[in-house]
Design an enzyme around this catalytic site. Structure first.
Site, PDB file in Angstrom:
ATOM      1  N   SER A  99       0.935  -1.255   0.193  1.00  0.00           N
ATOM      2  CA  SER A  99       0.476  -0.011   0.023  1.00  0.00           C
ATOM      3  C   SER A  99       1.204   1.339   0.168  1.00  0.00           C
ATOM      4  O   SER A  99       2.145   1.248  -1.301  1.00  0.00           O
ATOM      5  CB  SER A  99      -0.846   0.166   0.884  1.00  0.00           C
ATOM      6  OG  SER A  99      -1.867   0.695   0.880  1.00  0.00           O
ATOM      7  N   ASP A 154     -10.499  -5.372  -4.905  1.00  0.00           N
ATOM      8  CA  ASP A 154     -10.012  -3.790  -4.014  1.00  0.00           C
ATOM      9  C   ASP A 154     -10.527  -2.626  -4.081  1.00  0.00           C
ATOM     10  O   ASP A 154     -10.537  -2.095  -5.080  1.00  0.00           O
ATOM     11  CB  ASP A 154      -8.495  -3.691  -3.872  1.00  0.00           C
ATOM     12  CG  ASP A 154      -7.231  -3.294  -2.976  1.00  0.00           C
ATOM     13  OD1 ASP A 154      -7.840  -3.081  -2.232  1.00  0.00           O
ATOM     14  OD2 ASP A 154      -6.437  -3.367  -3.472  1.00  0.00           O
ATOM     15  N   HIS A 167      -7.866  -5.424   0.522  1.00  0.00           N
ATOM     16  CA  HIS A 167      -6.868  -5.008  -0.089  1.00  0.00           C
ATOM     17  C   HIS A 167      -5.355  -5.727   0.866  1.00  0.00           C
ATOM     18  O   HIS A 167      -3.813  -4.991   0.800  1.00  0.00           O
ATOM     19  CB  HIS A 167      -6.802  -3.094   0.796  1.00  0.00           C
ATOM     20  CG  HIS A 167      -5.861  -2.454   0.382  1.00  0.00           C
ATOM     21  ND1 HIS A 167      -5.021  -2.378  -1.129  1.00  0.00           N
ATOM     22  CD2 HIS A 167      -4.906  -1.988   0.820  1.00  0.00           C
ATOM     23  CE1 HIS A 167      -4.370  -1.105  -0.476  1.00  0.00           C
ATOM     24  NE2 HIS A 167      -4.180  -1.071   0.585  1.00  0.00           N
TER      25      HIS A 167
END
Length: 266
Positions: free
Chosen positions: A94, A215, A243
């Site tokens: 991320s 996602d 995610h």
């Protein structure tokens, strides 16, 4: 203050090349526990916590230094200098995918490759660019964090982890709840308002973009955008809702990461 203490650095294995794992927003290095053990026979593995997260030194969180992701990128380079063997393969989840990319732009000679798990160059929709959220969505998210952090984490943890994973959602919620709320709010604003689309062209390090098929945080369009604008990149989509594929789909995630490492020949 030592860098080891500041970032809660842990090293495992003693291979000739180094793979570094860095977690996403609100998490810590334990998020990689289903992935990194399989690499220990071949690589030196470096795990750390971003300052302000996990077991890092919270007193080292400087709001000015970490007002952009570049502050964390500088920390990554510090850790590489002390703990890495040869150029590293950086695995970032991320927001840490962008942190690793920024570090690789600062010092490309220190990176063999980058593996981006659920990355996003910008979370905000802008013209033809699909980031996943309108500006008012991000404003609402950040305002909710200000007035009710606990309510925010209870709402967001299941959405981030994905509907089919209630046990993992509870784990993520617990991690979020352990964070210092003031630091978490500040880091959230930095994370969700950052726009690093213009930096993609500066990145020369080979990249694997690892994305989930469904996602909420980083939609498919984001991965396709990154692939189109990152030179020498590959895009791999894992069949997974959520995610955090390194937790909810670890076998598929490891298989694709390992294939990329073998392609690199390191």
């Amino acid at each position: 203050m030592s860098i080891q203490y500041r970032n809660n650095v842990h090293c495992h294995g003693d291979g000739p090349a180094t793979v570094m794992f860095v977690h996403g927003y609100g998490c810590d290095q334990q998020m990689w526990r289903f992935i990194y053990p399989s690499l220990l026979g071949r690589y030196r593995v470096v795990l750390l916590d971003l300052v302000g997260s996990g077991g890092s030194d919270l007193s080292a969180y400087d709001r000015d230094k970490y007002s952009t992701l570049h502050g964390h990128a500088e920390d990554i380079l510090d850790v590489i200098d002390l703990y890495a063997k040869a150029p590293v393969v950086f695995v970032g989840h991320s927001v840490s995918a962008m942190i690793g990319m920024l570090a690789s732009i600062m010092s490309p000679e220190k990176f063999r490759a980058q593996i981006m798990v659920g990355p996003s160059a910008s979370y905000i929709n802008d013209g033809d660019y699909v980031g996943g959220y309108n500006p008012e969505d991000i404003d609402g998210l950040l305002q909710l964090m200000e007035v009710d952090y606990d309510g925010w984490v209870k709402r967001m943890a299941p959405a981030i982890m994905g509907a089919p994973h209630p046990i993992l959602s509870k784990e993520l919620l617990a991690r979020f709840q352990r964070n210092d709320p003031e630091i978490a709010r500040h880091f959230a604003r930095v994370t969700f308002t950052a726009d690093h689309r213009a930096d993609l062209a500066k990145s020369t390090v080979p990249a694997l973009i690892l994305q989930c098929s469904d996602d909420l945080i980083a939609p498919r369009e984001v991965g396709e955008y990154l692939h189109a604008h990152l030179a020498n990149s590959q895009l791999a989509v894992i069949d997974n809702i959520g995610h955090c594929p390194h937790l909810s789909a670890p076998s598929a995630s490891f298989e694709r990461i390992d294939r990329f490492l073998q392609q690199l020949g390191c």
